[in-house]
Scaffold this motif. Structure first.
Motif, short mmCIF file in Angstrom:
data_model
loop_
_atom_site.label_atom_id
_atom_site.label_comp_id
_atom_site.label_asym_id
_atom_site.label_seq_id
_atom_site.Cartn_x
_atom_site.Cartn_y
_atom_site.Cartn_z
N ARG A 154 0.83 -1.21 0.00
CA ARG A 154 0.00 0.00 0.00
C ARG A 154 0.85 1.25 0.00
O ARG A 154 1.91 1.27 0.63
CB ARG A 154 -0.85 0.07 1.28
N LEU A 155 0.35 2.29 -0.65
CA LEU A 155 0.98 3.61 -0.59
C LEU A 155 -0.05 4.60 -0.07
O LEU A 155 -1.07 4.84 -0.71
CB LEU A 155 1.46 4.07 -1.97
N VAL A 156 0.23 5.16 1.10
CA VAL A 156 -0.65 6.16 1.67
C VAL A 156 -0.20 7.53 1.18
O VAL A 156 0.99 7.82 1.19
CB VAL A 156 -0.61 6.10 3.22
N PHE A 157 -1.14 8.32 0.68
CA PHE A 157 -0.81 9.70 0.30
C PHE A 157 -1.96 10.59 0.77
O PHE A 157 -2.97 10.08 1.28
CB PHE A 157 -0.58 9.81 -1.21
N ASP A 158 -1.81 11.89 0.63
CA ASP A 158 -2.84 12.81 1.11
C ASP A 158 -3.99 12.84 0.09
O ASP A 158 -4.05 13.71 -0.77
CB ASP A 158 -2.24 14.20 1.33
N SER A 159 -4.89 11.87 0.22
CA SER A 159 -5.95 11.72 -0.78
C SER A 159 -6.98 12.84 -0.68
O SER A 159 -7.59 13.23 -1.69
CB SER A 159 -6.63 10.36 -0.62
N ARG A 160 -7.18 13.40 0.53
CA ARG A 160 -8.15 14.50 0.66
C ARG A 160 -7.65 15.74 -0.08
O ARG A 160 -8.42 16.42 -0.75
CB ARG A 160 -8.43 14.82 2.13
N ALA A 161 -6.36 16.02 0.05
CA ALA A 161 -5.80 17.18 -0.67
C ALA A 161 -5.83 16.94 -2.18
O ALA A 161 -6.11 17.85 -2.96
CB ALA A 161 -4.37 17.45 -0.19
N ALA A 162 -5.57 15.70 -2.59
CA ALA A 162 -5.62 15.37 -4.03
C ALA A 162 -7.05 15.56 -4.55
O ALA A 162 -7.26 16.09 -5.64
CB ALA A 162 -5.15 13.93 -4.25
N ALA A 163 -8.03 15.14 -3.75
CA ALA A 163 -9.44 15.30 -4.14
C ALA A 163 -9.83 16.78 -4.19
O ALA A 163 -10.52 17.22 -5.12
CB ALA A 163 -10.33 14.55 -3.16
N ALA A 164 -9.36 17.54 -3.22
CA ALA A 164 -9.67 18.98 -3.19
C ALA A 164 -9.10 19.67 -4.42
O ALA A 164 -9.74 20.56 -5.00
CB ALA A 164 -9.12 19.61 -1.91
N ALA A 165 -7.92 19.25 -4.84
CA ALA A 165 -7.30 19.85 -6.04
C ALA A 165 -8.14 19.55 -7.28
O ALA A 165 -8.32 20.41 -8.14
CB ALA A 165 -5.88 19.32 -6.21
N VAL A 166 -8.68 18.32 -7.37
CA VAL A 166 -9.53 17.97 -8.52
C VAL A 166 -10.81 18.82 -8.49
O VAL A 166 -11.24 19.37 -9.50
CB VAL A 166 -9.88 16.46 -8.51
N ARG A 167 -11.40 18.95 -7.28
CA ARG A 167 -12.67 19.71 -7.16
C ARG A 167 -12.50 21.17 -7.55
O ARG A 167 -13.41 21.78 -8.08
CB ARG A 167 -13.19 19.64 -5.73
N ARG A 168 -11.32 21.72 -7.28
CA ARG A 168 -11.07 23.14 -7.53
C ARG A 168 -11.34 23.50 -9.00
O ARG A 168 -11.78 24.58 -9.30
CB ARG A 168 -9.62 23.46 -7.16
#
Ligand SMILES: [Fe+2]
Length: 287
Positions: A219-233
Motif C-alpha cells: 500500500r501507498l498512503v498519500f494525502d488523498s483529501r488534498a488530491a481530491a480537493a485539487a480535482v474539485r477546484r
C-alpha cells in the motif's frame, strides 16, 4: 538487455495519474527504502485523472527513474483528441475521459510532451537469472486491459511477452498471477485507489531472498483529501475527486465480473517467491 544486480531491491509502480501528492509519496517511499532512481521503474500513465499533470510530469523528470510510455503519454505526445483507452462511445468511462483528457492536454508544456514522446514503450532486463519485461497494458496493444481473472488474455499476453516475468500497469488493480509460461506482476497504480474502498495507492517490490526472488505488493498512503480537493477546484471531473476519498471507482465498465464483484473489499498485500534460475534450465527464450 539491461542486467540488474539482484543484491538490492527494485521498486515498480504505475499510474501517477497527475496526482502530484501520490508521486511525492512514492518518491519518499523509495528514499525511505534507500532505493535509488535507477532501481525504480514506472509502467506509465504519468498523466491522467488528477489535477496536476504538469507538476507530476516535472516531478517524475526531476526524480529520473525509469519510465515507459503509457497510452496517456502516447496520446498526449501525439496531440491526440482522446486518451486511447477505446472506451465505448457514450459509456461512463468515455464521458469521464472527456473531462480529464482536455484538462490535462491544455496544461502539459512542450518540454513535457517532448519527454513523453522520447519514453521507451518497453524495458527488458535480467535479474537473478530471470528475464523481465516491463509493458504498459498489453504487449501488442498499449491500452489492453489485463486482469487477474481473465486467464485467456493473461496466457496470450505472457506468451507474446517472451519473458519469465511481465511487469505491467494500466489496469489499476494490483495482482500477481502465475501463468503457464511465467509470472504476471501488476504492482498497481499510485495515483488512484484500487476500487477496494480504501483511498490508498499500490506499488511493488522485487528483491532477492536466498536463492529466490520475491515479488510483492504494498500500500501507498498519500494525502488523498488534498488530491481530491485539487480535482474539485477545477470542476472538470468531480467523480474522480469522490473516488480519491471513497476508494471506489466512478465506473466499473472495464472490469471483468470477478473484479467488479470485489468492489469495496479491502485488498491484501500479496507476495510470490520465484526461483532464481538460468533461462537454459527452462528451455530458453528467443533473444
Ligand atoms: Fe493506461
Amino acid at each position: 538487455v539491461l542486467e540488474l544486480d539482484a543484491a538490492s531491491p527494485l521498486l515498480v509502480f504505475g499510474g501517477p495519474y497527475s496526482n502530484v501528492r501520490a508521486t511525492e509519496a512514492i518518491r519518499r517511499e523509495a528514499e525511505r527504502l534507500a532505493i535509488p532512481p535507477d532501481r525504480v521503474i514506472c509502467t506509465g500513465d504519468v498523466v491522467a485523472y488528477c489535477a496536476e499533470p504538469e507538476e507530476t510530469t516535472e516531478l517524475m523528470r526531476d526524480w529520473g527513474c525509469h519510465v515507459i510510455k503509457g497510452n496517456c503519454e502516447e496520446k498526449l505526445a501525439e496531440g491526440a483528441e482522446d486518451c486511447g483507452c477505446n472506451f465505448a462511445a457514450g459509456s461512463a468511462c468515455d464521458l469521464l475521459a472527456r473531462g480529464w483528457y482536455p484538462f490535462a492536454a491544455a496544461r502539459i508544456s512542450e518540454a513535457s510532451r517532448a519527454w513523453m514522446a522520447a519514453l521507451p514503450a518497453t524495458i527488458r532486463f535480467r535479474m537473478g537469472g530471470r528475464h523481465f519485461r516491463v509493458i504498459h497494458g498489453g504487449v501488442t496493444e498499449t491500452a489492453r486491459w489485463v486482469f487477474a481473472s481473465d486467464a485467456p488474455t493473461l496466457e496470450a499476453e505472457q506468451e507474446a511477452a517472451q519473458a519469465d516475468v511481465v511487469i505491467a500497469g494500466h489496469a489499476g488493480v494490483p495482482f500477481i498471477a502465475s501463468t503457464g509460461r511465467g509470472t504476471w506482476f501488476n504492482p498497481g497504480v499510485i495515483g488512484m485507489p484500487a476500487n477496494d474502498g480504501t483511498p490508498d495507492g499500490w506499488y511493488g517490490l522485487i528483491h532477492a531472498e536466498r536463492e529466490a526472488l520475491r515479488l510483492s505488493t504494498h500500500r501507498l498512503v498519500f494525502d488523498s483529501r488534498a488530491a481530491a480537493a485539487a480535482v474539485r477546484r477545477y470542476r472538470y471531473a468531480d467523480s474522480y475527486a469522490r473516488a480519491l476519498v471513497t476508494g471506489l471507482w466512478p465506473s466499473l465498465d472495464v472490469l471483468p465480473s470477478a473484479e467488479q464483484g470485489a468492489t469495496g473489499q479491502r485488498l491484501k498485500a500479496r507476495s510470490l517467491l520465484i526461483r532464481r534460475a538460468p533461462l537454459a534450465a527452462q528451455g530458453g527464450l528467443a533473444a
